[in-house]
Design a protein around this motif. Structure first.
Motif, mmCIF file in Angstrom:
data_model
loop_
_atom_site.group_PDB
_atom_site.id
_atom_site.type_symbol
_atom_site.label_atom_id
_atom_site.label_comp_id
_atom_site.label_asym_id
_atom_site.label_seq_id
_atom_site.Cartn_x
_atom_site.Cartn_y
_atom_site.Cartn_z
ATOM 1 N N ARG A 44 -3.815 0.779 -7.664
ATOM 2 C CA ARG A 44 -4.338 1.233 -6.366
ATOM 3 C C ARG A 44 -5.107 0.130 -5.649
ATOM 4 O O ARG A 44 -5.156 0.089 -4.428
ATOM 5 C CB ARG A 44 -5.229 2.453 -6.572
ATOM 6 C CG ARG A 44 -4.418 3.712 -6.828
ATOM 7 C CD ARG A 44 -5.281 4.940 -6.915
ATOM 8 N NE ARG A 44 -4.453 6.130 -6.995
ATOM 9 C CZ ARG A 44 -4.784 7.222 -7.664
ATOM 10 N NH1 ARG A 44 -5.943 7.286 -8.305
ATOM 11 N NH2 ARG A 44 -3.966 8.250 -7.681
ATOM 12 N N ARG B 51 2.202 2.082 -3.666
ATOM 13 C CA ARG B 51 1.324 2.129 -4.838
ATOM 14 C C ARG B 51 1.293 3.489 -5.517
ATOM 15 O O ARG B 51 1.281 3.585 -6.743
ATOM 16 C CB ARG B 51 -0.088 1.700 -4.447
ATOM 17 C CG ARG B 51 -0.163 0.233 -4.099
ATOM 18 C CD ARG B 51 -1.551 -0.186 -3.685
ATOM 19 N NE ARG B 51 -1.507 -1.564 -3.180
ATOM 20 C CZ ARG B 51 -2.471 -2.119 -2.505
ATOM 21 N NH1 ARG B 51 -3.579 -1.453 -2.241
ATOM 22 N NH2 ARG B 51 -2.344 -3.362 -2.075
ATOM 23 N N GLU B 52 1.282 4.558 -4.742
ATOM 24 C CA GLU B 52 1.200 5.895 -5.339
ATOM 25 C C GLU B 52 2.447 6.249 -6.139
ATOM 26 O O GLU B 52 2.380 7.022 -7.094
ATOM 27 C CB GLU B 52 0.912 6.960 -4.276
ATOM 28 C CG GLU B 52 -0.527 6.954 -3.792
ATOM 29 C CD GLU B 52 -1.573 7.055 -4.908
ATOM 30 O OE1 GLU B 52 -1.445 7.944 -5.777
ATOM 31 O OE2 GLU B 52 -2.512 6.240 -4.914
ATOM 32 N N ILE C 61 -4.082 2.540 -13.428
ATOM 33 C CA ILE C 61 -3.971 3.209 -12.127
ATOM 34 C C ILE C 61 -4.951 2.593 -11.124
ATOM 35 O O ILE C 61 -4.597 2.341 -9.972
ATOM 36 C CB ILE C 61 -4.186 4.726 -12.291
ATOM 37 C CG1 ILE C 61 -2.972 5.338 -13.006
ATOM 38 C CG2 ILE C 61 -4.434 5.407 -10.959
ATOM 39 C CD1 ILE C 61 -3.172 6.763 -13.475
ATOM 40 N N ALA C 62 -6.173 2.334 -11.574
ATOM 41 C CA ALA C 62 -7.168 1.713 -10.685
ATOM 42 C C ALA C 62 -6.695 0.329 -10.230
ATOM 43 O O ALA C 62 -6.845 -0.036 -9.056
ATOM 44 C CB ALA C 62 -8.514 1.617 -11.393
ATOM 45 N N VAL D 197 0.817 -1.213 0.000
ATOM 46 C CA VAL D 197 0.000 0.000 0.000
ATOM 47 C C VAL D 197 0.852 1.265 0.000
ATOM 48 O O VAL D 197 0.560 2.218 -0.729
ATOM 49 C CB VAL D 197 -0.971 0.004 1.211
ATOM 50 C CG1 VAL D 197 -1.768 1.285 1.279
ATOM 51 C CG2 VAL D 197 -1.884 -1.189 1.157
ATOM 52 N N VAL E 118 1.707 4.848 -9.455
ATOM 53 C CA VAL E 118 0.684 5.676 -10.099
ATOM 54 C C VAL E 118 1.316 6.933 -10.675
ATOM 55 O O VAL E 118 1.020 7.329 -11.809
ATOM 56 C CB VAL E 118 -0.448 6.021 -9.088
ATOM 57 C CG1 VAL E 118 -1.356 7.108 -9.628
ATOM 58 C CG2 VAL E 118 -1.242 4.773 -8.748
#
Length: 183
Positions: free
Chosen positions: A127, A88-89, A123-124, A85, A92
């Motif tokens: 995430r 992840r960004e 991206i979805a 988690v 992205v």
């Protein structure tokens, strides 16, 4: 005298539910260069060869068998494995930067909506923590994504990958399990 099945007959048997094969990979039967390439790819978690690369193919089998998180190239980009988690960004941001650079370049067709839609899907997926095949538009961003995947592995994942890579130096055959569990 009993005859061994032909390769075609053996492959037909393997498509039968419940039938499995034990495949042995003997690292002593390959060249030093090929062995080092496999070890480098396993240890880094980045499989760099193309579709017909023997080193990449063997590295992928070993990564799958021993649960090593890896990335490899796809037809239009690369596969991004499920990330923690907190990372992840970062993935992205790279996907968004790749799309922005592509759109700003202007050296493409007049309707970029499809690329925007695909990037939004990627991206979805990232995430949500899924394995995603990301379409990249430049080698630079593809390489940055691959490097990020390698950098975001935990120390335990890195140690496990190095242990598996070292198995090739042991001189013992490695069994690659192939099971058909479909019914």
């Amino acid at each position: 005298m009993t005859m061994r099945p032909t390769l075609y007959q053996a492959s037909r048997m393997l498509t039968t539910a419940g039938v499995s094969a034990e495949i042995k990979f003997d690292p002593t039967k390959i060249t030093n260069r090929l062995r080092k390439s496999i070890q480098r790819q396993i240890a880094s978690g980045v499989l760099t060869g193309g579709y017909s690369s023997h080193a990449t193919r063997l590295a992928k089998y070993l990564c799958k068998q021993f649960d090593i998180r890896y990335t490899d190239r796809t037809w239009y980009g690369l596969r991004v494995p499920a990330a923690a988690v907190e990372h992840r960004e970062k993935f992205v941001e790279l996907v968004q930067a790749d799309l922005a650079a592509f759109l700003l370049d202007g050296d493409h067709y007049n309707n970029p909506d499809w690329d925007k839609k695909k990037a939004a899907e990627h991206i979805a997926g990232i995430r949500a923590g899924h394995n995603v095949e990301v379409r990249t538009h430049s080698k630079e961003f593809r390489d940055k994504l691959a490097m990020l995947i390698s950098e975001t592995r935990t120390p335990a994942e890195i140690a496990h990958a190095k242990t598996i890579a070292a198995m090739l130096d042991a001189g013992l055959p490695i069994i690659i399990n192939q099971y058909n569990s479909e019914g």
